[in-house]
Design a protein around this motif. Structure first.
Motif, PDB file in Angstrom:
ATOM      1  N   TRP A 299       0.826  -1.216   0.000  1.00 59.24           N
ATOM      2  CA  TRP A 299       0.000   0.000   0.000  1.00 59.24           C
ATOM      3  C   TRP A 299       0.856   1.260   0.000  1.00 59.24           C
ATOM      4  N   ILE A 300       2.053   1.195   0.603  1.00 59.41           N
ATOM      5  CA  ILE A 300       2.948   2.353   0.595  1.00 59.41           C
ATOM      6  C   ILE A 300       3.524   2.556  -0.804  1.00 59.41           C
ATOM      7  N   THR A 301       3.843   1.458  -1.474  1.00 65.94           N
ATOM      8  CA  THR A 301       4.298   1.545  -2.860  1.00 65.94           C
ATOM      9  C   THR A 301       3.225   2.187  -3.732  1.00 65.94           C
ATOM     10  N   GLU A 302       1.979   1.800  -3.499  1.00 69.93           N
ATOM     11  CA  GLU A 302       0.861   2.384  -4.249  1.00 69.93           C
ATOM     12  C   GLU A 302       0.716   3.875  -3.938  1.00 69.93           C
ATOM     13  N   ALA A 303       0.843   4.231  -2.651  1.00 72.19           N
ATOM     14  CA  ALA A 303       0.736   5.640  -2.267  1.00 72.19           C
ATOM     15  C   ALA A 303       1.833   6.478  -2.907  1.00 72.19           C
ATOM     16  N   SER A 304       2.978   5.865  -3.146  1.00 70.78           N
ATOM     17  CA  SER A 304       4.100   6.584  -3.751  1.00 70.78           C
ATOM     18  C   SER A 304       3.806   7.004  -5.184  1.00 70.78           C
ATOM     19  N   LEU A 305       2.869   6.325  -5.826  1.00 71.99           N
ATOM     20  CA  LEU A 305       2.497   6.685  -7.198  1.00 71.99           C
ATOM     21  C   LEU A 305       1.583   7.903  -7.222  1.00 71.99           C
ATOM     22  N   ALA A 306       0.921   8.164  -6.090  1.00 72.14           N
ATOM     23  CA  ALA A 306      -0.055   9.256  -6.040  1.00 72.14           C
ATOM     24  C   ALA A 306       0.477  10.516  -5.384  1.00 72.14           C
ATOM     25  N   ALA A 307       1.540  10.384  -4.579  1.00 67.39           N
ATOM     26  CA  ALA A 307       2.021  11.544  -3.821  1.00 67.39           C
ATOM     27  C   ALA A 307       3.548  11.586  -3.800  1.00 67.39           C
ATOM     28  N   ASP A 308       4.080  12.791  -3.874  1.00 69.76           N
ATOM     29  CA  ASP A 308       5.526  13.003  -3.741  1.00 69.76           C
ATOM     30  C   ASP A 308       5.834  13.199  -2.263  1.00 69.76           C
ATOM     31  N   TRP A 309       5.955  12.076  -1.538  1.00 70.06           N
ATOM     32  CA  TRP A 309       6.157  12.190  -0.102  1.00 70.06           C
ATOM     33  C   TRP A 309       7.632  12.196   0.256  1.00 70.06           C
ATOM     34  N   ALA A 310       7.907  12.776   1.405  1.00 70.25           N
ATOM     35  CA  ALA A 310       9.265  12.843   1.935  1.00 70.25           C
ATOM     36  C   ALA A 310       9.285  12.197   3.320  1.00 70.25           C
ATOM     37  N   ALA A 311      10.339  11.464   3.617  1.00 67.45           N
ATOM     38  CA  ALA A 311      10.474  10.899   4.957  1.00 67.45           C
ATOM     39  C   ALA A 311      10.694  12.031   5.954  1.00 67.45           C
ATOM     40  N   LEU A 312       9.980  11.950   7.077  1.00 70.87           N
ATOM     41  CA  LEU A 312      10.131  12.937   8.149  1.00 70.87           C
ATOM     42  C   LEU A 312      10.847  12.269   9.305  1.00 70.87           C
ATOM     43  N   ASN A 313      12.088  12.660   9.535  1.00 64.28           N
ATOM     44  CA  ASN A 313      12.872  12.051  10.610  1.00 64.28           C
ATOM     45  C   ASN A 313      12.686  12.794  11.920  1.00 64.28           C
ATOM     46  N   PRO A 314      12.693  12.067  13.045  1.00 63.03           N
ATOM     47  CA  PRO A 314      12.715  12.751  14.338  1.00 63.03           C
ATOM     48  C   PRO A 314      14.032  13.487  14.512  1.00 63.03           C
ATOM     49  N   SER A 315      13.996  14.565  15.254  1.00 64.25           N
ATOM     50  CA  SER A 315      15.212  15.335  15.520  1.00 64.25           C
ATOM     51  C   SER A 315      16.123  14.566  16.472  1.00 64.25           C
ATOM     52  N   ALA A 316      17.342  15.051  16.650  1.00 60.67           N
ATOM     53  CA  ALA A 316      18.303  14.387  17.529  1.00 60.67           C
ATOM     54  C   ALA A 316      17.780  14.310  18.965  1.00 60.67           C
ATOM     55  N   ASP A 317      17.168  15.381  19.441  1.00 58.31           N
ATOM     56  CA  ASP A 317      16.662  15.343  20.811  1.00 58.31           C
ATOM     57  C   ASP A 317      15.432  14.435  20.921  1.00 58.31           C
ATOM     58  N   GLU A 318      14.653  14.327  19.847  1.00 53.07           N
ATOM     59  CA  GLU A 318      13.530  13.395  19.849  1.00 53.07           C
ATOM     60  C   GLU A 318      14.027  11.953  19.863  1.00 53.07           C
ATOM     61  N   VAL A 319      15.062  11.673  19.094  1.00 53.33           N
ATOM     62  CA  VAL A 319      15.661  10.326  19.100  1.00 53.33           C
ATOM     63  C   VAL A 319      16.167   9.982  20.499  1.00 53.33           C
ATOM     64  N   ALA A 320      16.816  10.934  21.149  1.00 47.07           N
ATOM     65  CA  ALA A 320      17.320  10.698  22.505  1.00 47.07           C
ATOM     66  C   ALA A 320      16.181  10.403  23.472  1.00 47.07           C
ATOM     67  N   ALA A 321      15.088  11.140  23.340  1.00 47.61           N
ATOM     68  CA  ALA A 321      13.930  10.921  24.220  1.00 47.61           C
ATOM     69  C   ALA A 321      13.304   9.563  23.973  1.00 47.61           C
ATOM     70  N   LEU A 322      13.248   9.148  22.725  1.00 50.43           N
ATOM     71  CA  LEU A 322      12.669   7.844  22.391  1.00 50.43           C
ATOM     72  C   LEU A 322      13.541   6.704  22.930  1.00 50.43           C
ATOM     73  N   LYS A 323      14.844   6.842  22.775  1.00 46.82           N
ATOM     74  CA  LYS A 323      15.750   5.824  23.305  1.00 46.82           C
ATOM     75  C   LYS A 323      15.648   5.734  24.826  1.00 46.82           C
TER      76      LYS A 323
END
Length: 340
Positions: free
Chosen positions: A203-227
């Protein structure tokens, strides 16, 4: 005379069926996630192998609205196999979230018997919004599709958003419409994920045909909080998505998934199932790259999967036998082996 001959024929046919194994074929309706999901795709490949190599079993792939439905279906007697993740087992054991109050309706206890891959979850936005939405906390107030309500990937991503204090507006949308809705501005973000850091859901492959999406990465401080909150974090190469995701790396949060059966399948048969999977793992991976992790180290991956859930659900004795033989068993798990 005719009745006697008919009776003798019937008796002979029953004996032949027994001899040929027809009468001993066990049906395994095996629940998985919805059509278009990674779990559905992988189980079709696995079932084809097991049906060929284990003729005393007949596996039928049963799509459900989400993997959690297959776990509940096994526990209530609807399925004989299910698609279970560590996050689902956590919720079941602790009587929380999607399993709140469920234990009263259980007829049997789920167990873990085969770990197949990790699923790594993250977020995507439209490429036009990259300058405005720079990290996960920026999704607060935005319309976000984190996955269908029953799905484990949604539960895992929502837990992460909770840790970070992301107050998004959840939107439930049809999988086939996710891409067009992102393109048209009906939603601001949707979940993206990979299997075994090697492939993604249809379904993500299919969505890629309909939208020019970009990966949204968590920030460094968000990564630290998640860890700090106990989340594992991994970096996946963008080419897994087979499109330009407008970042040089994709930061995702992995968790463990497995295709499990219960004690209705005997120890020796689960052990044989695992050895057959290991023997044929190259062919499985060729059919679906989601099997890449067990192709690299199946015994080691079983150890990781068991470690993720050993406090939540028991371990099938067939899996324990396989792990002991491969030298990846921990003696402290002996008390967690399931018994009838």
């Amino acid at each position: 005379m005719f009745k006697r001959a008919l009776a003798l024929f019937a008796a002979g046919l029953m004996a032949a069926c027994s001899t040929w194994g027809w009468a001993q074929v066990k049906e395994i309706p095996w629940g998985t996630s919805a059509v278009g999901s990674s779990g559905h795709k992988a189980l079709i490949v696995l079932a084809e192998l097991l049906n060929r190599e284990m003729p005393k079993y007949r596996i039928t792939v049963q799509p459900t609205p989400g993997a959690i439905v297959s776990v509940k279906g096994y526990a209530t007697g609807q399925f004989e196999g299910y698609y279970g993740a560590d996050i689902a087992f956590y919720e079941l054991a602790n009587d929380v979230n999607r399993f709140k109050g469920f234990k009263a309706s259980m007829k049997r206890q789920p167990v873990q018997s085969f770990w197949v891959f990790t699923v790594e979850v993250g977020s995507a936005i439209h490429a036009r919004d990259q300058g405005k939405v720079k990290n996960w906390r920026d999704l607060s107030g935005k319309a976000v599709f984190t996955g269908p309500l029953p799905w484990d990937v949604r539960a895992h991503l929502e837990r992460a958003y909770g840790v970070l204090g992301v107050k998004h507006q959840y939107r439930q949308v049809d999988l086939s419409a996710a891409g067009s809705l992102l393109q048209g501005g009906g939603i601001d973000s949707f979940i993206v994920y990979t299997n075994a850091e090697a492939t993604t859901a249809p379904w993500i492959t299919e969505a890629s045909l309909a939208a020019d999406w970009a990966a949204l990465n968590p920030s460094a401080d968000e990564v630290a909080a998640l860890k700090k909150a106990g989340f594992a974090v991994t970096e996946v190469k963008p080419d897994v998505f087979k499109r330009d995701v407008h970042t040089d790396k994709v930061i995702l949060l992995p968790f463990y998934y497995g295709f499990h059966v219960g004690l209705e399948v005997p120890e020796d048969d689960v052990y044989r199932m695992l050895t057959l999977i290991e023997k044929n793992v190259a062919a499985l991976t060729q059919a679906d790259a989601g099997f890449a992790q067990i192709a690299k180290d199946m015994p080691g991956f079983q150890r990781q999967g068991v470690a993720s859930s050993v406090d939540f659900v028991p371990i099938h004795p067939g899996l324990a036998k396989y792990m002991r033989e491969k030298g990846v068993w921990d003696a402290k798990w002996d008390a967690r082996v399931a018994k009838k």
